[in-house]
Scaffold this motif. Sequence first.
Motif, short mmCIF file in Angstrom:
data_model
loop_
_atom_site.label_atom_id
_atom_site.label_comp_id
_atom_site.label_asym_id
_atom_site.label_seq_id
_atom_site.Cartn_x
_atom_site.Cartn_y
_atom_site.Cartn_z
N LEU A 66 -5.38 -6.31 -2.87
CA LEU A 66 -5.13 -5.08 -3.61
C LEU A 66 -6.11 -4.93 -4.77
N GLU A 67 -6.51 -6.04 -5.37
CA GLU A 67 -7.54 -5.97 -6.41
C GLU A 67 -8.85 -5.45 -5.83
N VAL A 68 -9.20 -5.93 -4.64
CA VAL A 68 -10.42 -5.49 -3.97
C VAL A 68 -10.33 -4.01 -3.63
N LEU A 69 -9.21 -3.60 -3.05
CA LEU A 69 -9.02 -2.21 -2.67
C LEU A 69 -8.99 -1.30 -3.89
N ASN A 70 -8.33 -1.75 -4.94
CA ASN A 70 -8.24 -0.96 -6.16
C ASN A 70 -9.61 -0.70 -6.76
N ASP A 88 -11.22 9.41 -3.26
CA ASP A 88 -9.96 9.91 -2.72
C ASP A 88 -9.68 9.33 -1.33
N PHE A 89 -10.73 8.90 -0.64
CA PHE A 89 -10.60 8.41 0.74
C PHE A 89 -11.43 7.15 0.92
N ALA A 102 5.07 -2.02 2.09
CA ALA A 102 5.25 -2.63 0.77
C ALA A 102 5.94 -1.66 -0.17
N LEU A 103 5.56 -0.39 -0.08
CA LEU A 103 6.21 0.63 -0.91
C LEU A 103 7.70 0.69 -0.60
N GLY A 104 8.05 0.68 0.67
CA GLY A 104 9.45 0.66 1.07
C GLY A 104 10.15 -0.62 0.66
N GLY A 105 9.36 -1.68 0.48
CA GLY A 105 9.90 -2.96 0.05
C GLY A 105 9.86 -3.16 -1.45
N GLU A 106 9.76 -2.04 -2.19
CA GLU A 106 9.85 -2.01 -3.65
C GLU A 106 8.73 -2.79 -4.34
N PHE A 107 7.57 -2.85 -3.71
CA PHE A 107 6.44 -3.49 -4.37
C PHE A 107 5.96 -2.60 -5.51
N ASP A 108 5.61 -3.20 -6.64
CA ASP A 108 5.16 -2.46 -7.81
C ASP A 108 3.64 -2.27 -7.75
N PHE A 109 3.21 -1.06 -7.44
CA PHE A 109 1.79 -0.77 -7.35
C PHE A 109 1.19 -0.37 -8.71
N ALA A 110 2.00 -0.36 -9.76
CA ALA A 110 1.53 0.10 -11.07
C ALA A 110 0.27 -0.62 -11.56
N PRO A 111 0.13 -1.93 -11.34
CA PRO A 111 -1.09 -2.59 -11.80
C PRO A 111 -2.34 -2.17 -11.03
N ASN A 124 -5.48 2.84 -8.92
CA ASN A 124 -6.25 3.60 -7.92
C ASN A 124 -5.57 3.56 -6.56
N VAL A 125 -5.01 2.42 -6.23
CA VAL A 125 -4.28 2.30 -4.96
C VAL A 125 -3.03 3.15 -5.00
N ALA A 126 -2.31 3.12 -6.11
CA ALA A 126 -1.08 3.92 -6.24
C ALA A 126 -1.38 5.40 -6.10
N ARG A 127 -2.44 5.85 -6.76
CA ARG A 127 -2.84 7.26 -6.67
C ARG A 127 -3.21 7.63 -5.23
N TYR A 128 -4.02 6.80 -4.64
CA TYR A 128 -4.47 7.01 -3.26
C TYR A 128 -3.29 7.04 -2.29
N LEU A 129 -2.41 6.06 -2.40
CA LEU A 129 -1.28 5.95 -1.48
C LEU A 129 -0.35 7.15 -1.60
N ASP A 130 -0.09 7.58 -2.81
CA ASP A 130 0.77 8.74 -3.01
C ASP A 130 0.16 9.98 -2.37
N ALA A 131 -1.14 10.16 -2.51
CA ALA A 131 -1.80 11.34 -1.94
C ALA A 131 -1.76 11.32 -0.41
#
Length: 202
Positions: free
Chosen positions: A138-142, A149-150, A170-179, A182-189
């Motif tokens: 996730l650090e690499v992806l972030n 955007d893509f 992971a989102l369904g498994g309550e993983f905290d993407f806050a840290p 960029n991933v959180a923004r991307y995933l939400d979109a």
Amino acid sequence: MITLYGIEWSRAKYVLFTLAELDLDFQHVQINPFEEEKNAPEYLKLNPLAQVPTLVDGDLVLTEAMAINFYLSRKYGAEKLWVNRLEDEAQLYKWTFFAVTQMETACVDLILHRKVLDEKDRSSDTIQLAEKKLMKPLEVLNAYLAGKDFLVANKFTVADINMAGVLSYALGGEFDFAPYKNVARYLDAILSRPARKKAEAG
């Protein structure tokens, strides 16, 4: 006529997202990988491993969700979900395999042990290990998604469907993407796209 075997909360969800993006007509046959129906003789002829998803398109019988997504995107969505340059095509494969090999198992473990399994079968050790395993990829992806955007060629592609599909566990498994802002923004979109909502609705 395209036929897809699988259920919405299995890996078939990746394919349902793609089918919805391409607005393709298809028959959806509900096969639950945790029920005995997966071992029906007629289904085992299509998928001897008794897994989902399985796609039938004319004479083609294809298993493995990501392979199915590559096939559908290239055959029916070359101008929409695929890319023109070989270098970009390589990136489609790279980010899809990155999602599957580096993150999918941990993402699935999170939703299984926080939401799906009976309380007695859940393991806090498994949850902690899964979250630890996700940190580096996730650090690499972030870092990669900074200012993007893509994933590939500055456009929405099948790689985004595959990546978001994996991370949605992971989102369904309550993983905290806050840290990983960029991933959180991307995933939400990506997961907010109308086609994704259509796929989830069945």
